[in-house]
Design an enzyme around this catalytic site. Structure first.
Site, mmCIF file in Angstrom:
data_model
loop_
_atom_site.group_PDB
_atom_site.id
_atom_site.type_symbol
_atom_site.label_atom_id
_atom_site.label_comp_id
_atom_site.label_asym_id
_atom_site.label_seq_id
_atom_site.Cartn_x
_atom_site.Cartn_y
_atom_site.Cartn_z
ATOM 1 N N SER A 111 0.810 -1.409 -0.055
ATOM 2 C CA SER A 111 0.010 -0.058 -0.080
ATOM 3 C C SER A 111 0.953 1.402 -0.026
ATOM 4 C CB SER A 111 -0.901 0.014 1.174
ATOM 5 O OG SER A 111 -1.890 -1.106 1.326
ATOM 6 N N ARG A 113 -7.512 0.385 -11.693
ATOM 7 C CA ARG A 113 -8.338 0.059 -10.588
ATOM 8 C C ARG A 113 -9.845 -0.184 -11.449
ATOM 9 N NH1 ARG A 113 -5.903 4.435 -6.612
ATOM 10 N NH2 ARG A 113 -4.550 3.017 -5.484
ATOM 11 N N GLU A 170 -3.865 -3.708 -6.355
ATOM 12 C CA GLU A 170 -4.087 -2.436 -7.194
ATOM 13 C C GLU A 170 -4.726 -1.432 -6.248
ATOM 14 O OE1 GLU A 170 -4.911 -1.780 -11.132
ATOM 15 O OE2 GLU A 170 -4.430 -3.793 -11.656
ATOM 16 N N GLU A 178 -8.794 -0.453 2.126
ATOM 17 C CA GLU A 178 -8.758 0.521 2.889
ATOM 18 C C GLU A 178 -8.136 1.701 2.233
ATOM 19 O OE1 GLU A 178 -9.533 -2.826 4.886
ATOM 20 O OE2 GLU A 178 -8.147 -2.739 3.847
#
Length: 392
Positions: A143, A254, A374, A378
């Protein structure tokens, strides 16, 4: 190719054009007749699904949004998400392979490459002659993409790359890699640069295929760079501007993963409806039970809502509007829906849903990764929140 859209204060009305319907139906036929029947076998063997990839390439589906001048199909983003949904409904592994090829592989070259780079690489990717992979994630930076450790140093006419990447989709089939590295680790993302690298470059090693829970035929492996020398002309975009390339590419990616999630959710719903009509308990089909109907209704409504979010993000991108918030909304919501739909489909199937005799247990395993890669769910919430607060 375009979609008829009507923007109003109340929202957006979508009507698929005849061209979009034709593409969707073509891919649905391929997915139903050829890709779907092979999905379980590829899930077990974990082999890269070359049969599926070759069929997709023959139909121009490995270069959906690449302009015709570079050998692509020159379709729009809406056509792309329709394709990814239909393929993922049949085989999620083939769906993500196709998504990576079209978005994470081709997009950064098309958007940031020189004319020479476009002419060299895009025709090979659009034709499916070569498969692409996107090397951003590392053992210590998922992330936190700015926390990567892989380094790049300019040495004469070559960049020297050292480091490691993890969880890289398409690795077992790829011959072209989009690689990110830091010029100065102390400055983190501010010195990130992006490179195009070919398989077979000395010092580059593809590791063992990861034993993943789902999308098991996606060719996901770790990569190692040991003094890998990449020609100077393979720098993509400007030096130290790689982080911007990565973020722009992920926005596009995304949308594709959101479409993949919708495909998985739709497959879960389709299987649940079919089974509920066939399975009898207490003298009647379980589809007649109100509690079963309630699950089907919830699955159908949430899947349709997720689909419309995906279409909205796609249409905003096609219209040249900002779409980062919409892409994250679509990806977050669709991935949550996919997991819930798969769980509910297993519940409708009862004990049989827990066995490999039926495909729904595979759908759950495939659905889970859409909440992770991707950008985790969160991370999507953080992105959406930033947009909301900056707009307010």
């Amino acid at each position: 190719m375009s979609v008829a859209t009507m923007s109003q204060n109340a929202g957006v009305c979508f009507n698929l054009s005849d061209d979009h319907k034709m593409v969707r139906d073509m891919v649905r036929k391929l997915a139903t007749e050829e890709i779907g029947p092979r999905a379980a076998a590829y899930d077990i063997s974990r082999e890269f699904p070359w049969d599926n990839v070759k069929k997709m390439a023959e139909l121009g589906l490995m270069g959906v949004m690449v302009p015709e001048q570079y050998g692509g199909a020159a379709m729009d983003t809406l056509a792309y998400v329709l394709i990814i949904e239909e393929v993922s409904k049949a085989c999620a592994s083939t769906g993500v392979i196709t998504a990576v090829q079209n978005s994470l592989g081709s997009y950064p070259i098309l958007a940031f490459g020189t004319e020479e780079q476009k002419k060299k690489w895009l025709p090979q990717l659009a034709s499916g002659q070569k498969i692409a992979a996107y090397a951003l994630t590392e053992p210590g930076s998922g992330s936190d993409a700015a926390g990567m450790k892989t380094t790049c140093v300019l040495d004469g006419d070559h960049w020297v790359i050292n480091g490691q990447k993890n969880w890289i989709t398409n690795s077992t089939g790829a011959e072209v890699f989009i690689v990110y590295a830091l010029g100065d680790p102390a400055t983190k993302h501010k010195s990130t640069s992006c490179f195009i690298m070919e398989k077979g470059t000395p010092g580059f090693t593809i590791g063992k295929h990861e034993e993943t829970m789902g999308v098991r035929a996606s060719g996901t492996c770790p990569l190692t760079f040991d003094n890998v020398r990449i020609p100077k002309e393979n720098l993509l975009g400007e030096e130290n501007k790689g982080f911007n390339i990565a973020m722009a590419t992920l926005d596009c990616g995304r949308i594709g993963i959101a479409a993949q999630a919708v495909g998985i959710a739709q497959a879960a719903l389709d299987n649940a409806i079919k089974y509920s009509k066939e399975r009898a308990q207490f003298g009647k089909a379980i589809s007649e039970f109100q509690l079963v109907q309630e699950m089907l209704v919830s699955m159908a409504t949430q899947t349709e809502a997720a689909r419309l979010l995906v279409w909205q993000a796609a249409c905003k991108r096609d219209a040249g509007e900002k779409f980062g918030k919409e892409a994250s909304m679509a990806k977050w919501f669709a991935s949550e829906v996919a997991v819930k739909a798969a769980l509910d489909s297993i519940q409708v199937h009862g004990g049989y849903g827990y066995s490999k005799e039926y495909p729904v247990e595979r759908l759950l395993r495939d659905a889970k990764i859409t909440q992770i890669y991707e950008g985790t769910s969160e991370v999507q919430k953080l992105v959406i929140a930033r947009h909301l607060l900056s707009e307010g």
